[in-house]
Design a protein around this motif. Structure first.
Motif, PDB file in Angstrom:
ATOM      1  N   UNK A 188       0.827  -1.208   0.000  1.00 55.45           N
ATOM      2  CA  UNK A 188       0.000   0.000   0.000  1.00 55.45           C
ATOM      3  C   UNK A 188       0.864   1.262   0.000  1.00 55.45           C
ATOM      4  N   UNK A 189       1.953   1.229   0.756  1.00 56.45           N
ATOM      5  CA  UNK A 189       2.832   2.405   0.807  1.00 56.45           C
ATOM      6  C   UNK A 189       3.431   2.693  -0.567  1.00 56.45           C
ATOM      7  N   UNK A 190       3.864   1.659  -1.275  1.00 54.54           N
ATOM      8  CA  UNK A 190       4.407   1.842  -2.620  1.00 54.54           C
ATOM      9  C   UNK A 190       3.335   2.342  -3.578  1.00 54.54           C
TER      10      UNK A 190
ATOM     11  N   UNK B  89      -6.233   5.357   0.032  1.00 55.56           N
ATOM     12  CA  UNK B  89      -6.654   6.078   1.235  1.00 55.56           C
ATOM     13  C   UNK B  89      -5.424   6.259   2.119  1.00 55.56           C
ATOM     14  N   UNK B  90      -5.201   5.324   3.025  1.00 54.54           N
ATOM     15  CA  UNK B  90      -3.992   5.308   3.836  1.00 54.54           C
ATOM     16  C   UNK B  90      -3.482   3.874   3.889  1.00 54.54           C
ATOM     17  N   UNK B  91      -2.196   3.665   4.199  1.00 56.97           N
ATOM     18  CA  UNK B  91      -1.625   2.314   4.131  1.00 56.97           C
ATOM     19  C   UNK B  91      -2.347   1.278   4.982  1.00 56.97           C
ATOM     20  N   UNK B  92      -2.753   1.657   6.182  1.00 58.01           N
ATOM     21  CA  UNK B  92      -3.411   0.681   7.064  1.00 58.01           C
ATOM     22  C   UNK B  92      -4.758   0.251   6.515  1.00 58.01           C
ATOM     23  N   UNK B  93      -5.559   1.213   6.093  1.00 62.92           N
ATOM     24  CA  UNK B  93      -6.881   0.898   5.543  1.00 62.92           C
ATOM     25  C   UNK B  93      -6.757   0.042   4.293  1.00 62.92           C
TER      26      UNK B  93
END
Length: 302
Positions: free
Chosen positions: A231-233, A266-270
């Motif tokens: 997700x971060x990438x 959205x954000x990495x965790x979600x």
């Protein structure tokens, strides 16, 4: 290598090197024997071998049963055993399929990837937008990559080095045989991985193994440390994040290759929790296709 390095690295010790060499020799012997058989016989044979011999002896069946008892404690033990056996059979089949460097890709070339993610992938490639294809150790994850490579996609992969260096040498070659560059985990590999992504390439990541000190997310109703890197990438390089699966069919030899709808940014965790939920749904549908042999739930041990 210094004396201290030799002491710190178990593979530098003569006993460990000998053990690695002998275990790899056994694996290579099984591979060569299997590859001498017709394709369907080969896949069924190694599936049986892992289910009935290797899995129980190596402790993989027990680990699968322990994981199943954690996730589905109310399920009858007979059903746990049935799923564990199916899991081990699938592990064996996947292993030798991935070593069938000509036969398996040729079979997968006949597959047409299904699902909304297939169109999303086409659109991203047309727009030179990078794509991260994400899956777990489910069915045979290489089936979909092989099907896409056969259609001209240049799909790279990131792999984790095996502990046995003798085995790792030929293991990497099997991944390279499917087409597309492959990169080892670590600084050098990550640099090539990111370069491929920034150039608008497509990459495959498996995200369903325990990662030390990674955030704890829900997976199959239990806390599990899960890396946020995919997700971060995707956020950093504006890449589409598409879950995919190679789902083994009832004949044990063919696959449905599915690309799900991209995970919204959205954000990495979600986003990572959405990946966990996607894989959980697949496991609930076909529990014997997931690799229950991994030590996935270890959040309390770190």
């Amino acid at each position: 290598m210094s004396d201290q390095q030799s002491q710190d690295d178990p593979h530098a010790q003569p006993a460990q090197r000998l053990g690695d060499f002998l275990s790899n020799a056994l694996i290579v012997g099984v591979i060569r024997l299997a590859l001498a058989l017709p394709y369907a016989t080969r896949v069924r044979f190694v599936g049986w071998l892992v289910e009935h011999v290797i899995g129980p002896l190596a402790g993989y069946r027990k680990r699968a049963l322990d994981n199943l008892a954690l996730i589905w404690p109310e399920m009858p033990k007979e059903r746990h055993l049935e799923i564990a056996r199916g899991c081990l059979n699938n592990v064996g089949r996947s292993f030798i399929e991935n070593y069938s460097a000509k036969d398996f890709p040729a079979r997968m070339a006949q597959n047409t990837p299904q699902g909304p993610g297939a169109a999303a992938l086409e659109d991203a490639v047309r727009a030179n937008r990078p794509v991260i294809l994400v899956s777990g150790h489910f069915g045979n994850y290489e089936a979909t990559r092989a099907a896409l490579v056969a259609r001209g996609y240049d799909i790279g992969g990131l792999y984790r080095d095996m502990k046995n260096p003798y085995f790792n040498a030929h293991y990497v070659k099997t991944m390279e045989a499917f087409g597309g560059p492959v990169f080892p985990q670590g600084r050098k590999g990550t640099a090539g991985f990111v370069r491929h992504l920034k150039d608008g390439g497509q990459l495959v990541l498996l995200f369903d193994q325990h990662v030390l000190y990674a955030p704890v997310l829900d997976f199959m109703g239990e806390p599990a440390r899960t890396a946020l890197s995919a997700a971060e990438l995707a956020l950093r390089y504006d890449a589409q994040l598409i879950p995919f699966y190679g789902i083994r069919q009832p004949d044990g030899l063919s696959f449905e290759t599915v690309l799900e709808a991209p995970v919204p940014h959205s954000d990495p965790t979600t986003m990572t929790q959405a990946l966990n939920d996607s894989l959980s749904a697949r496991i609930n549908q076909s529990p014997d296709q997931w690799f229950w042999v991994h030590r996935r739930w270890r959040a309390d041990e770190d």
